[in-house]
Write a protein that holds these residues in place. Structure first.
Motif, PDB file in Angstrom:
ATOM      1  N   ASN A 132       8.708 -13.858   9.454  1.00  0.00           N
ATOM      2  CA  ASN A 132       8.019 -12.594   8.739  1.00  0.00           C
ATOM      3  C   ASN A 132       6.977 -12.559   8.288  1.00  0.00           C
ATOM      4  O   ASN A 132       7.425 -13.610   7.845  1.00  0.00           O
ATOM      5  N   ARG A 133       6.323 -11.449   7.792  1.00  0.00           N
ATOM      6  CA  ARG A 133       4.809 -11.824   6.918  1.00  0.00           C
ATOM      7  C   ARG A 133       5.101 -11.020   5.699  1.00  0.00           C
ATOM      8  O   ARG A 133       5.753  -9.953   5.881  1.00  0.00           O
ATOM      9  N   ILE A 134       4.291 -11.916   5.212  1.00  0.00           N
ATOM     10  CA  ILE A 134       5.254 -11.693   4.056  1.00  0.00           C
ATOM     11  C   ILE A 134       4.064 -11.187   2.358  1.00  0.00           C
ATOM     12  O   ILE A 134       2.906 -12.276   2.868  1.00  0.00           O
ATOM     13  N   TYR A 135       4.381  -9.995   2.414  1.00  0.00           N
ATOM     14  CA  TYR A 135       2.958  -9.820   1.653  1.00  0.00           C
ATOM     15  C   TYR A 135       3.549  -8.873   0.129  1.00  0.00           C
ATOM     16  O   TYR A 135       4.704  -9.142  -0.455  1.00  0.00           O
ATOM     17  N   VAL A 136       1.891  -8.793  -1.166  1.00  0.00           N
ATOM     18  CA  VAL A 136       3.309  -8.295  -2.548  1.00  0.00           C
ATOM     19  C   VAL A 136       1.892  -7.564  -2.726  1.00  0.00           C
ATOM     20  O   VAL A 136       0.330  -7.025  -1.880  1.00  0.00           O
ATOM     21  N   LEU A 137       2.210  -6.340  -3.525  1.00  0.00           N
ATOM     22  CA  LEU A 137       1.005  -5.452  -3.827  1.00  0.00           C
ATOM     23  C   LEU A 137       2.100  -4.996  -5.067  1.00  0.00           C
ATOM     24  O   LEU A 137       3.037  -5.214  -5.812  1.00  0.00           O
ATOM     25  N   GLY A 138       0.802  -4.291  -5.759  1.00  0.00           N
ATOM     26  CA  GLY A 138       1.025  -4.022  -7.484  1.00  0.00           C
ATOM     27  C   GLY A 138       0.894  -2.290  -6.894  1.00  0.00           C
ATOM     28  O   GLY A 138       0.044  -1.424  -6.592  1.00  0.00           O
ATOM     29  N   LYS A 139       2.122  -1.884  -7.446  1.00  0.00           N
ATOM     30  CA  LYS A 139       2.199  -0.348  -7.205  1.00  0.00           C
ATOM     31  C   LYS A 139       1.636   0.058  -8.744  1.00  0.00           C
ATOM     32  O   LYS A 139       2.173   1.517  -8.659  1.00  0.00           O
ATOM     33  N   LYS A 140       1.335  -0.409  -9.565  1.00  0.00           N
ATOM     34  CA  LYS A 140       1.707   0.626 -11.473  1.00  0.00           C
ATOM     35  C   LYS A 140       3.635   0.663 -11.756  1.00  0.00           C
ATOM     36  O   LYS A 140       4.003   0.304 -11.102  1.00  0.00           O
ATOM     37  N   ALA A 141       3.136   2.107 -12.061  1.00  0.00           N
ATOM     38  CA  ALA A 141       5.035   2.738 -12.196  1.00  0.00           C
ATOM     39  C   ALA A 141       5.416   3.203 -11.262  1.00  0.00           C
ATOM     40  O   ALA A 141       6.352   4.640 -11.731  1.00  0.00           O
ATOM     41  N   LEU A 142       4.588   3.320 -10.011  1.00  0.00           N
ATOM     42  CA  LEU A 142       5.728   4.532  -9.233  1.00  0.00           C
ATOM     43  C   LEU A 142       6.733   3.868  -8.869  1.00  0.00           C
ATOM     44  O   LEU A 142       7.601   4.620  -8.236  1.00  0.00           O
ATOM     45  N   GLY A 143       7.227   2.329  -8.997  1.00  0.00           N
ATOM     46  CA  GLY A 143       9.051   2.474  -9.515  1.00  0.00           C
ATOM     47  C   GLY A 143       9.918   2.646  -7.736  1.00  0.00           C
ATOM     48  O   GLY A 143       8.997   2.018  -6.688  1.00  0.00           O
ATOM     49  N   ASP A 144      10.779   2.777  -8.336  1.00  0.00           N
ATOM     50  CA  ASP A 144      11.856   2.811  -6.825  1.00  0.00           C
ATOM     51  C   ASP A 144      10.998   3.858  -6.033  1.00  0.00           C
ATOM     52  O   ASP A 144      10.854   3.493  -4.342  1.00  0.00           O
ATOM     53  N   ARG A 145      10.798   4.593  -6.107  1.00  0.00           N
ATOM     54  CA  ARG A 145       9.956   6.089  -5.284  1.00  0.00           C
ATOM     55  C   ARG A 145       8.700   4.759  -4.322  1.00  0.00           C
ATOM     56  O   ARG A 145       8.545   5.767  -3.110  1.00  0.00           O
TER      57      ARG A 145
END
Lengths: 146, 157
Positions: free
Chosen positions: B63-76
């Motif tokens: 599995n390829r593992i990534y990270v993401l900063g999505k600000k206040a998008l929450g569960d959306r």
């Protein structure tokens, strides 16, 4: 090919853009657009399928809140990671004047339970911007198919 | 499969979860400040990183593992990533994980001070302390994610 119009909500500017792209909006009667202003359709954060054009291009809309540029990056990164290109999915942000105000107003009213149709003030404001939006989308379509 | 750990800034909880997933941090003891700081991207992101899906590594199941900063998008954000995968015909390949569920107020305050206000020294200490306190919650989340990824792979076969 797939085209995804992104805007603060999936059911206002982006939906109008999708309908213009599909040639489904001959006049300025926004109430003829399926799901227009229906914030329930925007609630999940899933892309909304609008339809296919004569070239078999599938058109979608997506509501991304105020972070349009950020989400464009995310979607394009995911497209790349999944080994797809711009030939498979084009992400087109819809940014028009007064947009943050319109979205804020629509979202506020949706929170208060008015989530099933577009408030009159939002609809009127979007109607005023319709010529601008038509020009933007027609130019985009010409560029896409040239 | 592509596993995307996401949090507000893509700098602390998501990065720590990804590091646990990849075995860069042990699961059975709380890491030291130095170990946390040695994780790629930990408390090192800048404004331009918001929205970018950054590669962290490949786990033992490929599995390829990534990270993401999505600000206040929450569960959306989960639905959006799965939805885009679906539009592209690859929804079964995408597993987004919201790590904000494990974030405590120390991490929020420290992260805000260090990354947004640029007050690095106290902010970094605070976020580091908060991450250590939240560590086993993150380990639990990673374990659930690993099980989910195995289940999804089995269903695909």
């Amino acid at each position: 090919m797939k085209v995804l119009f992104i805007a603060p909500t999936a059911v206002h500017q982006a939906l109008i853009a999708g309908n213009i792209f599909l040639d489904w909006l001959p006049d300025d009667n926004l109430s003829n657009i399926d799901n227009f202003g229906d914030m329930r359709a925007d609630a999940t954060g899933m892309p909304l399928f609008i339809g296919k054009d004569e070239n078999d291009t599938e058109v979608y809309t997506l509501g991304v809140g105020s972070e349009i540029d950020m989400l464009k990056k995310t979607i394009e990164d995911l497209r790349y990671i999944l080994d797809y290109t711009e030939d498979d999915l084009v992400v087109y942000p819809i940014e028009i004047k007064g947009e943050p105000f319109l979205s804020l107003w629509a979202k506020l009213l949706a929170q208060l339970g008015w989530d099933y149709e577009s408030p009159t003030i939002v609809t009127k404001s979007l109607k005023q911007r319709l010529p601008e939006l038509r020009t933007i989308i027609e130019n985009f379509k010409t560029e896409l198919y040239s | 499969m592509i596993i995307i750990y996401h949090c507000f800034g893509g700098s602390h909880s998501s990065v720590t979860a990804a590091a646990v997933h990849l075995g860069l941090l042990g699961k059975n003891r709380i890491p030291s400040d130095e170990e946390l700081m040695a994780i790629p991207y930990f408390d090192k992101t800048v404004n331009g990183d918001f929205g970018h899906i950054r590669f962290m590594g490949v786990d033992e199941y490929n599995n390829r593992i990534y990270v993401l900063g999505k600000k206040a998008l929450g569960d959306r954000c989960n639905n959006t990533l799965i939805g885009i995968g679906r539009v592209l015909g690859s929804s079964e390949k995408v597993l987004p994980v919201n790590t904000m569920t494990s974030v405590n107020w120390l991490m929020k305050l420290g992260g805000f001070s260090s990354r947004r206000l640029g007050i690095v020294w106290p902010g970094r200490n605070l976020v580091s302390y908060g991450t250590r306190k939240a560590f086993f919650d993150l380990v639990n989340l990673v374990e659930i994610t690993r099980l989910k990824s195995i289940q999804v792979e089995e269903m695909a076969i």
